[in-house]
Scaffold this motif. Structure first.
Motif, PDB file in Angstrom:
ATOM      1  N   VAL A 108       4.239   6.245 -18.377  1.00 11.41           N
ATOM      2  CA  VAL A 108       3.877   7.585 -17.898  1.00 11.41           C
ATOM      3  C   VAL A 108       5.082   8.283 -17.281  1.00 11.41           C
ATOM      4  O   VAL A 108       5.417   9.410 -17.640  1.00 11.41           O
ATOM      5  N   LEU A 109       5.751   7.587 -16.360  1.00  8.03           N
ATOM      6  CA  LEU A 109       6.864   8.215 -15.653  1.00  8.03           C
ATOM      7  C   LEU A 109       8.062   8.450 -16.559  1.00  8.03           C
ATOM      8  O   LEU A 109       8.854   9.357 -16.318  1.00  8.03           O
ATOM      9  N   GLY A 110       8.199   7.629 -17.608  1.00 11.78           N
ATOM     10  CA  GLY A 110       9.339   7.779 -18.503  1.00 11.78           C
ATOM     11  C   GLY A 110       9.060   8.631 -19.721  1.00 11.78           C
ATOM     12  O   GLY A 110       9.930   8.750 -20.589  1.00 11.78           O
ATOM     13  N   ALA A 111       7.843   9.215 -19.799  1.00  8.42           N
ATOM     14  CA  ALA A 111       7.510  10.034 -20.963  1.00  8.42           C
ATOM     15  C   ALA A 111       8.343  11.312 -20.976  1.00  8.42           C
ATOM     16  O   ALA A 111       8.472  11.997 -19.953  1.00  8.42           O
ATOM     17  N   ALA A 112       8.915  11.611 -22.126  1.00  9.51           N
ATOM     18  CA  ALA A 112       9.721  12.829 -22.250  1.00  9.51           C
ATOM     19  C   ALA A 112       8.834  14.071 -22.140  1.00  9.51           C
ATOM     20  O   ALA A 112       7.698  14.069 -22.611  1.00  9.51           O
ATOM     21  N   PRO A 113       9.315  15.133 -21.497  1.00 14.30           N
ATOM     22  CA  PRO A 113       8.506  16.348 -21.394  1.00 14.30           C
ATOM     23  C   PRO A 113       8.325  17.016 -22.751  1.00 14.30           C
ATOM     24  O   PRO A 113       9.204  16.930 -23.621  1.00 14.30           O
ATOM     25  N   VAL A 114       7.179  17.636 -22.929  1.00 12.18           N
ATOM     26  CA  VAL A 114       6.907  18.352 -24.177  1.00 12.18           C
ATOM     27  C   VAL A 114       7.801  19.581 -24.286  1.00 12.18           C
ATOM     28  O   VAL A 114       8.346  19.877 -25.348  1.00 12.18           O
ATOM     29  N   GLU A 122       0.831  -1.216   0.000  1.00  8.02           N
ATOM     30  CA  GLU A 122       0.000   0.000   0.000  1.00  8.02           C
ATOM     31  C   GLU A 122       0.859   1.256   0.000  1.00  8.02           C
ATOM     32  O   GLU A 122       0.517   2.238  -0.664  1.00  8.02           O
ATOM     33  N   HIS A 123       1.959   1.247   0.738  1.00 10.20           N
ATOM     34  CA  HIS A 123       2.850   2.418   0.725  1.00 10.20           C
ATOM     35  C   HIS A 123       3.461   2.621  -0.659  1.00 10.20           C
ATOM     36  O   HIS A 123       3.571   3.758  -1.142  1.00 10.20           O
ATOM     37  N   GLU A 124       3.855   1.527  -1.301  1.00 12.06           N
ATOM     38  CA  GLU A 124       4.443   1.648  -2.636  1.00 12.06           C
ATOM     39  C   GLU A 124       3.402   2.097  -3.650  1.00 12.06           C
ATOM     40  O   GLU A 124       3.687   2.930  -4.521  1.00 12.06           O
ATOM     41  N   ALA A 125       2.177   1.562  -3.552  1.00 11.57           N
ATOM     42  CA  ALA A 125       1.117   1.987  -4.464  1.00 11.57           C
ATOM     43  C   ALA A 125       0.832   3.476  -4.290  1.00 11.57           C
ATOM     44  O   ALA A 125       0.640   4.206  -5.276  1.00 11.57           O
ATOM     45  N   HIS A 126       0.824   3.932  -3.041  1.00 14.58           N
ATOM     46  CA  HIS A 126       0.602   5.366  -2.786  1.00 14.58           C
ATOM     47  C   HIS A 126       1.720   6.200  -3.402  1.00 14.58           C
ATOM     48  O   HIS A 126       1.467   7.212  -4.068  1.00 14.58           O
ATOM     49  N   ALA A 127       2.974   5.781  -3.176  1.00 16.33           N
ATOM     50  CA  ALA A 127       4.104   6.534  -3.723  1.00 16.33           C
ATOM     51  C   ALA A 127       4.047   6.586  -5.247  1.00 16.33           C
ATOM     52  O   ALA A 127       4.322   7.628  -5.865  1.00 16.33           O
ATOM     53  N   THR A 128       3.651   5.483  -5.860  1.00 17.26           N
ATOM     54  CA  THR A 128       3.561   5.441  -7.327  1.00 17.26           C
ATOM     55  C   THR A 128       2.431   6.333  -7.827  1.00 17.26           C
ATOM     56  O   THR A 128       2.583   7.038  -8.834  1.00 17.26           O
ATOM     57  N   ARG A 129       1.294   6.301  -7.138  1.00 17.79           N
ATOM     58  CA  ARG A 129       0.180   7.176  -7.546  1.00 17.79           C
ATOM     59  C   ARG A 129       0.578   8.642  -7.470  1.00 17.79           C
ATOM     60  O   ARG A 129       0.229   9.436  -8.352  1.00 17.79           O
ATOM     61  N   VAL A 130       1.294   9.008  -6.421  1.00 17.28           N
ATOM     62  CA  VAL A 130       1.747  10.403  -6.280  1.00 17.28           C
ATOM     63  C   VAL A 130       2.687  10.775  -7.422  1.00 17.28           C
ATOM     64  O   VAL A 130       2.602  11.868  -7.993  1.00 17.28           O
ATOM     65  N   GLU A 131       3.580   9.858  -7.786  1.00 15.70           N
ATOM     66  CA  GLU A 131       4.504  10.116  -8.891  1.00 15.70           C
ATOM     67  C   GLU A 131       3.753  10.292 -10.204  1.00 15.70           C
ATOM     68  O   GLU A 131       4.075  11.175 -11.008  1.00 15.70           O
ATOM     69  N   ILE A 132       2.762   9.438 -10.440  1.00 12.21           N
ATOM     70  CA  ILE A 132       1.987   9.537 -11.677  1.00 12.21           C
ATOM     71  C   ILE A 132       1.235  10.866 -11.721  1.00 12.21           C
ATOM     72  O   ILE A 132       1.198  11.544 -12.755  1.00 12.21           O
ATOM     73  N   ALA A 133       0.632  11.231 -10.589  1.00  6.04           N
ATOM     74  CA  ALA A 133      -0.087  12.510 -10.535  1.00  6.04           C
ATOM     75  C   ALA A 133       0.858  13.674 -10.766  1.00  6.04           C
ATOM     76  O   ALA A 133       0.523  14.629 -11.492  1.00  6.04           O
ATOM     77  N   ARG A 134       2.061  13.592 -10.181  1.00  4.42           N
ATOM     78  CA  ARG A 134       3.042  14.667 -10.377  1.00  4.42           C
ATOM     79  C   ARG A 134       3.445  14.762 -11.850  1.00  4.42           C
ATOM     80  O   ARG A 134       3.597  15.858 -12.402  1.00  4.42           O
ATOM     81  N   SER A 135       3.619  13.601 -12.482  1.00  7.61           N
ATOM     82  CA  SER A 135       3.977  13.595 -13.901  1.00  7.61           C
ATOM     83  C   SER A 135       2.845  14.158 -14.755  1.00  7.61           C
ATOM     84  O   SER A 135       3.077  14.936 -15.683  1.00  7.61           O
ATOM     85  N   ALA A 136       1.600  13.757 -14.435  1.00 13.52           N
ATOM     86  CA  ALA A 136       0.458  14.237 -15.212  1.00 13.52           C
ATOM     87  C   ALA A 136       0.257  15.743 -15.055  1.00 13.52           C
ATOM     88  O   ALA A 136      -0.202  16.419 -15.971  1.00 13.52           O
ATOM     89  N   LEU A 137       0.600  16.274 -13.867  1.00 14.37           N
ATOM     90  CA  LEU A 137       0.411  17.703 -13.592  1.00 14.37           C
ATOM     91  C   LEU A 137       1.649  18.537 -13.909  1.00 14.37           C
ATOM     92  O   LEU A 137       1.635  19.747 -13.702  1.00 14.37           O
TER      93      LEU A 137
END
Length: 568
Positions: free
Chosen positions: A315-321, A90-105
């Motif tokens: 998602v996390l490895g996507a190059a920035p625009v 659960e801690h790892e899933a939370h950390a990954t979700r935060v990373e994905i959200a940070r990448s999306a934002l």
């Protein structure tokens, strides 16, 4: 770590590294549990041979006390170890979700190629599934510990039996591992199909009012049903593969158990094993079925984790625009914003400037030119995709840090995005703003009716995307939010398309008053005569080029096409 280095394997290894404390403690406790459980049939065999068969009451009492202690240890170890393992997941899933959200934002954007619904699926599902690698590590270690302890015990009882288990179990695991690539492919296809269906659902729900308005809801429902059917078919194929793998694991495990038990029975008949040893061997053979089954289950879990980790890495490895610079906010200059020969999409060598204290109108005969101009001013166009230079207070935009650029230039999109929460939270956007400032912005945006229509005022609750407001109300609240931010340069794109003429006139006057500071620059990209009337100058774009420039009244009197465009 650079984006180029992120892959599915990296996501899995990083999960184990980040949760190594919980993982190691969980492994230690789960291995203790499995070792203790493997010793249970051995202990029972000892009790039979040394207490029951001999009739020694004292030995029986001591043996029962030893069994009680053994069960206490295995129960405590399992309870605590399992809790640590689940906490790590659960801690790892939370950390990954935060990373994905940070990448999306990330304001730089990203090239993941995923729609909003797919990102939602990755955040909600794949983050959790990729974290299962943490659980796999604990279960696998515990299963091998159980097998090793059981094999050693069998070696003590009978060397050929112990060697048979030590050699047989690895062969079984390798055989079951042969299906892992197929499980990974089926799991990946399943997750992709579910993500695509989720993305389509998000698109349909977002555009539900439009679909109803044009009578296309039945076609949309059939399209979603088709996507859902495809997801169902893919899921069933994945479930069939998992079921086949589980069935093979159970069958092979049963055959192995029967073989070990049969050999032990034959040895007992030959007199090579005592009754207690026979009970211990049969118990161990039956016990081994559990860790072998667990290893088969771990193969499935790892296949799902690896498939989901690949999507997380996408998602996390996507190059920035965008690749902005690192310069801080520039000092204000008389020319707040300048385009020098800018070309992008339909724009062709557009040059214009916005002076401090000026409201500049832009009328584009082709709406696509307006969209392209908005994209350039918003800093959404990477340098390789445009020509010319955008200057912000005399500094090229690409040299500024993205936060520095956004601190000077705020672009309020035509499609206003409001969020679930209070009206106050939407207007302040997380900043500490007093009611006086909020009320002044609402008044300037001609949105006082939104406050007056609800007894809670600024504490009125808005639903997702502001769906409980009308289109015109959403536009005016979006404009009020931009005025509350009070940016040095404000760019508005068609901010009054959903309001009536009277409200539009009030809004234009309020906007001119709110943006009248000598240091502010404002760009109104619009065809509204009411808004163009409050500008100091108007720049006219046709086929991507600047064809006219001057005060609104002058263009209205001298340019027939300009007059026709804004008065129709």
């Amino acid at each position: 770590m650079s984006v180029a280095e992120i892959s599915g394997g990296v996501v899995l290894r990083r999960a184990l590294r980040r949760q190594r404390g919980r993982v190691l403690l969980g492994i230690a406790l789960l291995c203790t549990h499995q070792a203790a459980e493997a010793l249970v049939p051995v202990a029972i065999g000892v009790v039979i041979d040394r207490a029951v068969a001999t009739g020694d009451v004292r030995a029986l009492v001591l043996s029962l006390a030893g069994l009680a202690a053994l069960f206490t240890v295995l129960a405590f170890a399992y309870r605590t170890g399992a809790r640590m393992a689940y906490a790590a997941v659960e801690h790892e899933a939370h950390a990954t979700r935060v990373e994905i959200a940070r990448s999306a934002l990330d304001p730089r954007g990203h090239h993941s190629g995923m729609r909003d619904g797919e990102l939602l699926s990755v955040t909600a599902s794949d983050a959790e599934l990729s974290a299962l690698v943490v659980r796999v590590a604990g279960l696998t270690a515990a299963a091998f510990t159980a097998i090793v302890v059981a094999a050693v015990a069998l070696l003590v009882v009978d060397v050929p039996l112990g060697l048979g288990v030590l050699l047989g179990v690895p062969l079984l695991v390798l055989a079951l591992q042969r299906m892992a690539p197929l499980l990974t492919r089926r799991s990946s296809s399943q997750q992709e199909a579910l993500a695509a269906t989720t993305a389509l659902a998000v698109d349909l729900v977002t555009g539900l009012r439009v679909l109803r308005g044009i009578g296309a809801q039945d076609h949309a429902a059939r399209r979603y049903a088709g996507a859902s059917r495809h997801a169902l078919d893919v899921t069933l194929r994945a479930a069939t593969t998992k079921g086949l793998h589980l069935g093979l694991t159970t069958m092979v495990n049963g055959l192995f158990l029967a073989t070990v038990a049969g050999v032990a029975g034959w040895l007992a008949l030959q007199g090579r094993l005592t009754i207690g040893e026979l009970v211990a061997v049969v118990g161990l053979a039956q016990f081994i079925a559990e860790p072998v089954q667990t290893l088969g289950y771990c193969v499935q879990l790892f296949a799902m984790a690896r498939a989901s980790a690949g999507r997380v890495a996408r998602v996390l490895g996507a190059a920035p625009v965008l690749t902005p610079g690192d310069a801080g906010p520039p000092a204000p200059t008389p020319s707040r914003l300048t385009l020098d020969g800018v070309g992008h999409a339909g724009l062709d060598s557009v040059s214009l400037h916005v002076r401090a204290g000026e409201i500049l109108g832009v009328l584009a005969y082709d709406p696509s030119d307006a969209e392209a101009l908005v994209a350039v001013l918003a800093g959404r166009v990477p340098q390789p995709d445009r020509r010319g230079t955008l200057y912000v207070d005399g500094v090229p935009a690409e040299e500024l840090h993205i936060d520095a650029l956004r601190a000077v230039v705020l672009v309020e999109q035509h499609d206003v995005a409001l969020f679930e929460g209070t009206l106050r939270a939407n207007l302040s956007a997380g900043a500490q703003v007093d009611d006086t400032t909020l009320r002044a912005a609402v008044r300037a945006a001609a949105a006082e009716d939104v406050l007056a229509a609800h007894p809670h005022g600024f504490d009125r609750q808005l639903t997702e995307r502001g769906a409980n407001l009308s289109g015109g109300q959403r536009q005016r609240i979006g404009l009020a939010r931009a005025l509350v931010a009070d940016p040095p340069v404000l760019v508005l794109h068609n901010p009054t398309t959903a309001v009536d003429a009277v409200t539009e006139g009030l809004l234009a006057e309020g906007l001119a008053s709110a943006r009248g500071a000598d240091t502010h620059g404002t760009v109104l990209i619009t065809t509204s005569p009411a808004l163009l009337r409050v500008t100091h100058r108007v720049v006219v774009l046709d086929r991507g080029r600047v064809i006219a420039e001057g005060p609104h009244e002058q263009l209205l009197a001298s340019d027939a096409r300009y007059r026709e465009e804004i008065l129709r």
